[in-house]
Write an enzyme that holds these catalytic residues in place. Sequence first.
Site, PDB file in Angstrom:
ATOM      1  CB  CYS A 389       0.400  10.141   0.706  1.00 25.25           C
ATOM      2  SG  CYS A 389       0.324   8.310   0.810  1.00 25.25           S
ATOM      3  CG  HIS A 520       1.991  10.597   5.297  1.00 26.80           C
ATOM      4  ND1 HIS A 520       0.615  11.211   5.084  1.00 26.80           N
ATOM      5  CD2 HIS A 520       2.002   9.358   4.729  1.00 26.80           C
ATOM      6  CE1 HIS A 520      -0.102  10.438   4.219  1.00 26.80           C
ATOM      7  NE2 HIS A 520       0.709   9.280   4.292  1.00 26.80           N
ATOM      8  CD  GLU A 522       1.526  14.334   6.925  1.00 29.19           C
ATOM      9  OE1 GLU A 522       2.320  14.522   6.083  1.00 29.19           O
ATOM     10  OE2 GLU A 522       0.365  13.521   6.759  1.00 29.19           O
TER      11      GLU A 522
HETATM   12  N1  GLN Z   1      -4.709   5.762  -1.112  1.00 30.12           N
HETATM   13  C1  GLN Z   1      -3.434   5.942  -1.413  1.00 30.12           C
HETATM   14  C2  GLN Z   1      -2.364   4.625  -1.634  1.00 30.12           C
HETATM   15  O1  GLN Z   1      -2.996   3.776  -0.513  1.00 30.12           O
HETATM   16  C3  GLN Z   1      -2.725   7.192  -0.718  1.00 30.12           C
HETATM   17  C4  GLN Z   1      -2.800   6.609   0.813  1.00 30.12           C
HETATM   18  C5  GLN Z   1      -2.438   7.963   1.615  1.00 30.12           C
HETATM   19  O2  GLN Z   1      -2.612   9.047   1.177  1.00 30.12           O
HETATM   20  N2  GLN Z   1      -2.182   7.775   2.812  1.00 30.12           N
HETATM   21  O3  GLN Z   1      -1.449   4.489  -1.843  1.00 30.12           O
END
Ligand code: GLN
Length: 546
Positions: A389, A520, A522
């Site tokens: 992400c 994600h 995970e």
């Molecule tokens: N801050 C970034 C976004 O909002 C990544 C978010 C995250 O890593 N969950 O896109």
Amino acid sequence: MTRRPKYIFVMGGVMSGIGKGITTASIGKLLQARGFKVNLVKIDPYLNVDAGTMNPTEHGEAFVLKSGLECDQDMGNYERFLGRDLLSDDYMTSGMVYREVIEKERQLAYRGNCVEAIPHIVDEILHRIQRSTKLHQSDVSVLEVGGTIGDYQNIMFIEAARILKLRHPEDVLFVFVSYLPIPPKIGEMKTKPTQNAIRLLNSYGIQPDIVLGRSEQPMDEKRRDKIAEFCNIRKDSVLSAPDVESIYDIPINFNRMKLDRLICRRLGLPDRRSNFNQWEKWVDLTHQAKEPLKIALVGKYFNSGDFVLSDVYISVIEAIKFSAYHLKRRPIIDWLSSQDFENKKQSLKKLNEYDAVIIPGGFGSRGVEGKIRAIKYVRQQGIPFLGICYGMQLAVVEFARNVLKLSAADSTEITPKSPDPVIDIILEQKEKLRQGRYGGTMRLGAYPAQIGRGTIEHQAYGADLIEERHRHRFEVNPDYIERLEAGGLVFSGQSPDGRLMEICELPRSVHPFFVGVQFHPEFQARPLEPHPLFTALLRAAIKKRH
Ligand code: GLN
């Protein structure tokens, strides 16, 4: 469902953080192994409607369900123990419950009655509990009441539990998880705090059926006698649950203690044989893995007063473990503070000590430049890398700055007026923020992605179409995709409409494993089903090590 559903409430005494969540998950696992249909429900007493608006310092990063609900990390443990996706209906907070009741009141659903905590809040809680049971068609629902007995916040949930017992005396069981301190100066295990906590629970009209005494050491006979006698509990129902090395041992320990048999007896459930083989085999594997694999998690540290919270990225940590055990390796996971790379407290050379580097998700500008430096280093040194992400977004920023030579490239999350906003806010998200709608409004939950043939990712997943869970507001700016690709970055996974870049990677000819994912992975890693992406990363890590 062949018979009336049974309900097991897990409540905690003396203090928080003693493993109520793992106890709940383990009881679920035990009953599942006996062939019962089980659902697990987490009740969080705070007023936040979900866990999405909470700083990770409070309860760690939010866990995201397939549906997109942002919830407590315990839900992740439930999914990992049961090996199954949970539903939004399996989670409730006081905020959700109160909001629902207040909205109903505004719609005159209470037909002019005075709306009160009792019965209306309690009814709403019971309605939610039973809805979850029904949706899963469960034989048994195991419900964890968050917080500790004596908190003001969870009183309504305890009251709901009491009412359910009153209505279905044969079908409700109370398991009380309590802490037995061994003060170093005294050197003796003390039962008094637990006695007091149970007395308090009694004052709410609830008598625990089973007490699990958590402590650093096993509880002896004398103390079991004491709790049984003073708290009016059968001695065979006062069980000792000392600390163990791995949380995954706990269902096995509970099974050895015959907790599942006790539960079945107390609830009038048939005493079936349990089939635990797969889990036991897997747990054996975790103990057998000896050869180490060193993984660095480069993130920001979260301080809570004088202490550092270490399980903020618990889902990532567990996902690494599952893949490592699958490959018969013992994972050694170190946290490296990205800020230390910024202020030069730590040399980037430190990263050479690791077989792979992961940058997990995150928000805001703290520690970002350190993460970008670390990414540049692993890219140039050929150290296997996975960016999750924010980790992917920063890998794109790094690539734009150092390969495309757009030296001021950035994410607009950090530099809103960047001349080269290679990561920018998703259009629909802009409007939500303008209206101040922060809660539950990110791009959340499971979305499909199409994977390009012949890529690292395609090899890892062995599929053309995947589905992964998301939690973000920003994306790779479509205006820069052509330039990034011309520079050598491959967007190997995209949303089916081709608009959103889901995965980026460097070809194997350039780097052994350099992958960024907008989602994600995970959240979908399970003990018995390790995630292919983490496994692919660790395979590359093993290669590097040799
Ligand atoms: N801050 C970034 C976004 O909002 C990544 C978010 C995250 O890593 N969950 O896109």
